[in-house]
Write a protein that holds these residues in place. Structure first.
Motif, short mmCIF file in Angstrom:
data_model
loop_
_atom_site.label_atom_id
_atom_site.label_comp_id
_atom_site.label_asym_id
_atom_site.label_seq_id
_atom_site.Cartn_x
_atom_site.Cartn_y
_atom_site.Cartn_z
N ALA A 157 1.71 49.80 -3.91
CA ALA A 157 2.70 50.89 -3.94
C ALA A 157 2.01 52.22 -4.25
N ASN A 158 2.72 53.30 -3.91
CA ASN A 158 2.20 54.64 -4.20
C ASN A 158 2.38 54.98 -5.66
N PHE A 159 1.46 55.79 -6.19
CA PHE A 159 1.54 56.23 -7.57
C PHE A 159 1.22 57.72 -7.58
N VAL A 160 2.15 58.50 -8.09
CA VAL A 160 1.95 59.95 -8.09
C VAL A 160 1.80 60.44 -9.53
N TRP A 296 2.82 57.54 11.14
CA TRP A 296 2.95 57.24 9.70
C TRP A 296 2.62 55.77 9.43
N ASN A 297 3.09 54.89 10.32
CA ASN A 297 2.79 53.46 10.13
C ASN A 297 1.28 53.23 10.15
N ARG A 298 0.62 53.88 11.11
CA ARG A 298 -0.84 53.70 11.21
C ARG A 298 -1.52 54.21 9.94
N GLU A 299 -1.11 55.38 9.47
CA GLU A 299 -1.69 55.92 8.24
C GLU A 299 -1.45 54.97 7.07
N GLY A 300 -0.24 54.45 6.99
CA GLY A 300 0.08 53.53 5.91
C GLY A 300 -0.75 52.26 5.99
N ASP A 301 -0.89 51.71 7.20
CA ASP A 301 -1.64 50.47 7.37
C ASP A 301 -3.11 50.66 7.03
N ARG A 302 -3.67 51.76 7.54
CA ARG A 302 -5.09 51.99 7.33
C ARG A 302 -5.36 51.96 5.84
N TYR A 303 -4.45 52.62 5.12
CA TYR A 303 -4.61 52.69 3.70
C TYR A 303 -4.47 51.31 3.05
N ASP A 304 -3.41 50.61 3.43
CA ASP A 304 -3.12 49.32 2.79
C ASP A 304 -4.29 48.35 2.91
N ASP B 222 1.48 65.03 2.86
CA ASP B 222 1.27 63.74 3.46
C ASP B 222 2.39 62.80 2.99
N VAL B 223 3.38 62.61 3.84
CA VAL B 223 4.59 61.87 3.48
C VAL B 223 4.29 60.48 2.93
N ILE B 224 3.30 59.84 3.54
CA ILE B 224 3.03 58.44 3.23
C ILE B 224 2.71 58.22 1.75
N SER B 225 2.09 59.21 1.14
CA SER B 225 1.75 59.07 -0.28
C SER B 225 2.97 59.09 -1.18
N PHE B 226 4.08 59.56 -0.66
CA PHE B 226 5.28 59.70 -1.48
C PHE B 226 6.37 58.73 -1.05
N ALA B 227 6.02 57.80 -0.18
CA ALA B 227 7.04 56.92 0.38
C ALA B 227 7.13 55.62 -0.41
N GLY B 228 8.32 55.29 -0.85
CA GLY B 228 8.55 54.00 -1.49
C GLY B 228 9.25 53.08 -0.51
N GLY B 229 9.69 51.94 -1.02
CA GLY B 229 10.35 50.97 -0.17
C GLY B 229 11.60 51.52 0.50
#
Lengths: 310, 310
Positions: A157-160, A296-304, B222-229
């Motif tokens: 999960a993201n942490f800010v 956004w999905n690609r960015e999220g996946d790459r990160y995950d 960067d939206v992805i960093s702030f996105a939760g479920g």
């Protein structure tokens, strides 16, 4: 089992979690998952979650706020890290009430989904030498309460972190290391007001839209028979903790109402395209969304794939 | 392996699936999962999915529309069940083009997400003795194409049948039995126009809201960093097949634009409450949604526990 010394610096001392709802319980459980040798105490207004926490060895000590004030104050006094896991309303109350009790060097950390309205104020109330760090772990569940707490909700999960001028770099780095250890994925630092504006979009809007969609049903047909995955997904978070979210919506009034107004204009434009059966325009609208979402999905996946620590 | 005779009546003859995209491929695979002895042929405008289907033994025969018209016509002529798994635009074209080719007793079944505009017309075009049944299997994925097809997407999903006066009870019961066997959960019959109105709410609205939310992002963060479920769930279906959905939105213009207008009014009301920081009203709004959603969840769960056939 990990030694206490192998824990991130911030968790090597005495951690006190205030508020043993879903998030507080998940943090307590997550910390104990790292090492049963970690010291975790819990404070809550109710006895029940404290009993459960002690029974399950998720807590080493506990005390009920208001009714066991001596124990509460001694836990606070000896704490090295205090995690405020309560509704936004309660945070400043707590900080004011115990301002004389906190010891020098203690770090207070809140996990509230909004920052702008109270971070400066909290630091202003606190005595010098007591640092307050704002964080927003972007994890959760539709359910609330101790029993649903689970350290696994943090994985990936993201942490800010929302630093202010009062924060020391060393403390921020320690918070970051702790979040990493708890399994969070992307960890970002961002200015508190900017956080609140982005959060109006990424968190408050999805909850508002889910609730509004559920409320907008006027028909008599049995909705469930006509619901596919899209309906279930979009409405999932409508099963909301309404007291908490009403607070969040009010505290973020300006940013959220702006987003809502803008969204409803976009929806009116779409309604007009649909009324006019303007297929090319509708298709362009949907294509824009699909392309953006795919990116956004690609960015999220790459990160995950790369950054989970467990 | 199941004998062909153990299959539901509708699948004991020669099944032809027209359009081997996500849904057509999923149906072919789902039928073959029931019994490898089932006869399934595939028609498509492209060669690729037919080759794949034959290689994987998901298809027993196949032919390319337009370029292999002799094979196409002979498959159609010998078919006992023809499943039209194409975009709404293509359905009436297909029915008109092959109206002389269908044999008496053949059942045509479409799986399009909209019904009102073409069911009567299709039956009017068809010769007597060729029955057309409208169905809407409420399963899918964000992805399209043969390779994403999978019979498991049907498990527990809703299946709606939209009978007209031209349908025989026996045929409707056979369709129902087939859907049950393929693993669908709740199976309902509903009048076509009513179907389209409810679907504007349960299917078109979630897709419209997801796309609009993605499109409404103006920020640079960067939206992805702030996105939760919540954000991920509400925007999941924004990764949309825009050509297909632009057609669906246009065909359901009246019902959908009405829903969009009404929703945007509700959103304006919510925006006003948020502007005025009217916490009790916001809480009441959210509580209404939470209670309703929880009731729907219970209804859905009760159903899911009892009625899956595999």
């Amino acid at each position: 089992m990990k030694d206490r010394q192998a824990l991130p610096a911030l968790l090597q001392g005495r951690t006190v979690i205030v508020g043993l709802g879903l998030m507080g319980a998940s943090l307590a459980k997550g910390i104990k998952d790292l090492s049963a040798a970690a010291f975790v105490a819990g404070l809550d207004r109710k006895e029940q979650p404290i009993f459960r926490g002690l029974e399950e060895k998720v807590l080493d000590q506990g005390a009920v706020l208001s009714t066991q004030e001596d124990s509460v104050r001694s836990l606070i006094q000896e704490a090295t890290l205090i995690i405020l896991s309560m509704y936004p309303d309660g945070i400043l109350d707590f900080v004011s009430r115990y301002r004389e009790t906190f010891s020098e060097g203690t770090v207070l950390m809140d996990i509230c989904g909004l920052k702008g309205f109270f971070l400066e104020e909290a630091q202003r109330i606190l005595p010098e030498g007591v640092e307050f760090v704002g964080t927003h772990p972007m994890a959760g569940k539709e359910k609330s309460g101790y029993e649903y707490g689970n350290g696994e909700i943090f994985l990936g999960a993201n942490f800010v972190i929302t630093p202010t001028l009062h924060n020391r770099r060393e403390t921020l780095d320690q918070v970051r290391a702790m979040a990493r250890e708890l399994g969070f994925g992307r960890i970002r630092e961002v200015e508190p007001r900017e956080h609140d504006e982005v959060i109006a979009y990424t968190s408050h809007m999805p909850h508002a839209l889910a609730a509004a969609l559920v409320n907008s049903w006027l028909g008599t047909e049995d909705v469930i028979s006509f619901a596919g995955g899209s309906f279930r997904d979009v409405t999932r978070v409508a099963d909301i903790n309404s007291a908490l979210w009403a607070q969040l919506f009010c505290y973020n009034s300006q940013a959220l109402s702006g987003e809502l107004r803008r969204f409803s204009e976009i929806l009116d434009e779409l309604a007009q395209m649909v009324e006019q059966k303007d297929r090319p325009q509708i298709e362009a609208f949907l294509t824009q969304a699909a392309e953006r979402k795919e990116r956004w999905n690609r960015e999220g996946d790459r990160y995950d794939d790369g950054s989970r620590t467990r």
